[in-house]
Scaffold this active site. Structure first.
Site: not given
Length: 301
Positions: A88, A194
């Site tokens: 991430s 996400h």
């Protein structure tokens, strides 16, 4: 040869970075990081409170500071990566390690990313679904969706470790449907990262990424959204934008890293090392005091 894996914001904790401050080069890097911020992050890492540290606008900055300080330790020890990836927000640290981003631009971009994602507001959450294959979790997510209440697989962390992201009512419906899961854990994060619910942050993030000075990588980078090593700068730039709403293919990423070299988790966390073991990939954690000694043996072997 080593593969560098940089952790993301879910790894923050009070006291993070303490061991790094005992290394002069890493301490200097943390101090430089603080100097580039409007307000230094190190006091929050050291003392909390936890509810402020885990907030998106602080957590992403805090983990990046520790990642880059840990990278300095490896540089001081004479190591260089053969391939890099970041989980991430950790992808920004990976791009710095590969020479794509300067230190200053990495700090600037993580600040922008954190502010944009925090600015979306509380639209949802994330939960880890344990013990089920990703295909089954995908089916459950599809069944749990409702108009205006999406839920998707946000992260494929490891076999049997899938994170879903979306609207809170949809997450509740998915949890009720996932009767075969061994455990479902609500993640301590500020939003549905996400997932499509991050779409409002994409235009500002895309503008920042496309305007950022970037250089060709010295080593391959494995982007979250592809799980495939690349040295193409255009691909890396677009993948960095896409991961804001796209799925983190971490299982595929660590498999790609392991095919090149044994991994080391570069930061103050043991999370990625644990996920790598679940995926049967090699990875040591720099948060383990014995890792530098083990790395020397690994490289020698």
């Amino acid at each position: 040869m080593l593969g560098y894996l940089f952790p993301g914001q879910g790894t923050v904790r009070i006291g993070m970075g303490a061991w790094l401050r005992r290394r002069p080069a890493a301490r200097e890097r943390l101090d430089r990081f603080d100097a580039l911020l409007t307000r230094p992050i190190s006091p929050l890492c050291a003392r909390g409170p936890m509810e402020r540290l885990v907030a998106t606008e602080h957590a992403q900055v805090a983990v990046t500071a520790c990642n880059l300080a840990a990278l300095t330790v490896l540089e001081e020890e004479g190591y260089e990566p053969a391939v890099v990836a970041g989980h991430s927000v950790g992808e920004l640290s990976a791009l710095h390690a590969a020479g794509v981003l300067t230190f200053d631009d990495t700090v600037r971009l993580v600040g922008i990313r954190a502010r944009l994602m925090a600015g979306v507001g509380e639209t949802g959450g994330m939960r880890a679904v344990m013990g089920l294959p990703v295909e089954q979790v995908e089916d459950l997510a599809e069944a749990a969706c409702a108009p205006g209440e999406p839920v998707v697989v946000g992260l494929e962390n490891a076999p049997g470790h899938v994170v879903v992201s979306g609207a809170l009512p949809a997450l509740d419906r998915l949890a009720a449907l996932a009767t075969a899961a061994t455990k479902i854990v609500a993640l301590r994060v500020g939003n549905a990262f996400h997932s499509p619910l991050m779409a409002a942050a994409v235009p500002g993030w895309a503008e920042a990424v496309r305007e950022a000075p970037m250089r060709e990588p010295r080593v391959p980078v494995v982007p979250n959204v592809t799980g495939e090593p690349t040295t193409d700068l255009g691909t890396l730039r677009e993948a960095l934008i896409a991961q804001l709403t796209g799925r983190v293919l971490w299982t595929r990423t660590v498999t790609a890293i392991d095919a090149v070299a044994p991994g080391v988790e570069v930061g103050d966390s043991k999370v990625l090392a644990g996920l790598s073991r679940r995926a049967e990939a090699r990875c040591l954690s720099m948060a383990d005091p014995g890792t530098l000694r083990r790395l020397a043996k690994t490289v020698a072997a």
